[in-house]
Design an enzyme around this catalytic site. Structure first.
Site, PDB file in Angstrom:
ATOM      1  N   TYR A  68       0.859  -0.996   0.034  1.00 29.84           N
ATOM      2  CA  TYR A  68      -0.024  -0.062  -0.031  1.00 29.84           C
ATOM      3  C   TYR A  68       0.885   1.189  -0.098  1.00 29.84           C
ATOM      4  CZ  TYR A  68      -4.113  -2.733   1.228  1.00 29.84           C
ATOM      5  OH  TYR A  68      -4.829  -3.751   0.955  1.00 29.84           O
ATOM      6  N   TYR A  76      -7.428  -5.465   9.552  1.00 25.85           N
ATOM      7  CA  TYR A  76      -7.253  -5.656   7.972  1.00 25.85           C
ATOM      8  C   TYR A  76      -7.450  -7.237   8.044  1.00 25.85           C
ATOM      9  CZ  TYR A  76      -4.889  -6.018   3.449  1.00 25.85           C
ATOM     10  OH  TYR A  76      -4.822  -6.359   2.064  1.00 25.85           O
ATOM     11  N   PRO A 124     -12.448   0.540  -1.649  1.00 26.22           N
ATOM     12  CA  PRO A 124     -11.587  -0.561  -1.438  1.00 26.22           C
ATOM     13  C   PRO A 124     -10.445  -0.750  -0.919  1.00 26.22           C
ATOM     14  CG  PRO A 124     -11.456   0.290  -3.810  1.00 26.22           C
ATOM     15  CD  PRO A 124     -12.437   1.308  -2.828  1.00 26.22           C
TER      16      PRO A 124
END
Ligand code: RFL
Ligand code: PHB
Length: 402
Positions: free
Chosen positions: A204, A388, A296
């Protein structure tokens, strides 16, 4: 008009509808699914890639987990790149042993479609003008058109698994529904390619040029995303331009290791946070994207859909087996407890990782400081990891505390 009868009429053959249909079949409850587009079209939509343990468990319960366990990749960490440096979040260490699985929504949908076909269950594809009727009574029914003829399905329960643009939520009385929405001022441009992923784990990226994500579907298939302005058109993005921009958002190691290749698919998805309350209207129940949307960034959409389906399935089984409506009555509250927590995480992670058009330089500094704090603090790492991998299912039972 033809009239058929089933116990549960499911609208939508995306992951929510197919999974509910499969679970109900295992429990001996009859269901018919109607779907607006073709099966090939459903499989052509490239979407989610990350499954939480609750989703994996549910696919096992539905008896469709074999290929996922063979081909899915277990991930025990993610990487976060900001200020040009990578930091690893050890998901397993900071979530007391949990992990996520890389397995594409396309594959999961394929497995569910195959299982449905093998069991000889009815899915009616390419229907037009689906409508839901009398769901405020105990005799609801669904009508649709197929090949120019009108058909009617009488049922006990309607499951609205028809996604964000579906007919079920739109048919709920406006006085009985409250909708919460935030639309983000950018989209994600996604590219799928048959190239080895740039990294074993997802990366990320918070870069001054905007967010990017390096994801994957297998050891030989990659999925990458770039934050882009909503005004961008996918046709204007050549593959070369995509790879060049991704390299600019990566670090030197990424630039050196990135393998580029022709795209198999490219698309732009808008980002939205959206929740409908309640999720039940008499005998009609919304599940998955029909009731809520997350950006998302946290990889939560499909996983939330799966937990809605689990709660709805439990409630329907209780209704038929124990002749109790308690589960149906609690459905909305049970789901919304979990939904709001995932919505919060997805919103927070989105605003932490993206460049917003109106933010000045100070916000980028705040983001860096927050990321630096989070990634150097045990509490911070735990906050990221436990959200997560997915909060425990029974968190929903504390919904009344909210
Ligand atoms: P779907 O998949 O939208 O399916 C709904 C189905 O209903 C049909 N339909 C109708 N059928 C009959 N009559 C009508 N009137 C109808 N109207 C609609 C539609 O044709 C469709 O087939 O909803 P569902 O089943 O609730 O599944 C939800 C998931 O698809 C979605 O939450 C995820 O894809 C979100 N998502 C992700 N979720 C994750 O958990 N992990 C991820 O890594 C992740 N990545 C993503 C994502 C979504 C993305 N996009 C494009 C929004 C990445 C992206 C880019
Ligand atoms: C994906 O692989 O499509 C994916 C993975 C993680 C996300 C979003 C999308 O957070």
């Amino acid at each position: 008009m033809t009239i058929t009868r089933t116990q549960v009429a499911i609208i939508g053959a995306g992951p929510s509808g197919l999974l509910l249909g499969q679970l109900l079949h295992k429990a001996g409850i009859d269901a018919v699914i109607v779907e607006r587009v073709s099966g090939e079209y459903v499989l052509g939509r490239i979407r989610a890639g990350i499954l939480e343990q609750v989703c994996i468990d549910l696919l096992d319960e539905a008896g469709v987990g074999a290929r996922m366990h063979k081909q899915g990749l277990i991930h025990e960490g993610i990487e976060m790149l900001f200020d040009g440096r990578r930091h690893r979040v050890d998901l397993t260490k900071y979530s007391d042993g949990k992990h996520v699985m890389v397995y594409g929504q396309t594959e999961l949908t394929h497995d569910l479609m195959n299982a449905r076909q093998a069991a000889g269950l009815t899915t009616i594809y390419e229907v037009k003008n689906t409508a839901v009727h009398d769901f405020d009574s105990v005799k609801p029914y669904v009508t649709y058109e197929k090949d120019g003829l009108t058909h009617r399905i009488d049922c006990d329960i309607i499951a609205g698994c028809d996604g964000f643009h579906g007919v079920c939520r739109a048919s709920a009385p406006r006085t009985a529904i409250k909708e919460y929405e935030k639309v983000y001022p950018f989209g994600w441009l996604g590219l799928l390619s048959d190239t080895p992923p740039v990294n074993d784990e997802l990366i990320y990226i918070n870069s001054e040029r905007g967010f990017a994500l390096c994801s994957q579907r297998s050891k030989t298939r990659s999925r990458y995303y770039l934050q882009v302005p909503l005004t961008d058109k996918v046709e204007e993005w050549t593959d070369d331009a995509f790879w060049q921009e991704l390299k600019l958002r990566l670090d030197q190691q990424g630039r050196d290791e990135l393998v580029t290749g022709p795209s198999l698919e490219k698309s732009i998805a808008p980002l939205r946070s959206f929740v409908t309350e309640p999720l039940r209207f008499g005998r009609m129940f919304l599940a998955g994207d029909a009731g809520h949307i997350v950006p998302p960034t946290g990889a939560k959409g499909l996983n939330l859909a799966a937990t809605d389906v689990k709660y709805l399935y439990d409630a329907i089984v209780e209704y038929y087996q124990d002749k109790s409506e308690a589960g149906l009555d609690n459905y909305s509250t049970r789901c919304l407890g979990r939904i709001w927590r995932a919505e919060r995480f997805s919103w927070w992670f989105t605003q932490l990782m993206h460049r917003f058009p109106d933010d000045g330089a100070i916000i980028a500094k705040f983001q860096s400081a927050e990321l630096s704090y989070l990634l150097h603090s045990e509490a911070g790492l735990r906050t990221i990891a436990e959200n997560y991998v997915g909060l425990p299912l029974d968190f929903a039972d504390t919904a009344e505390l909210m």
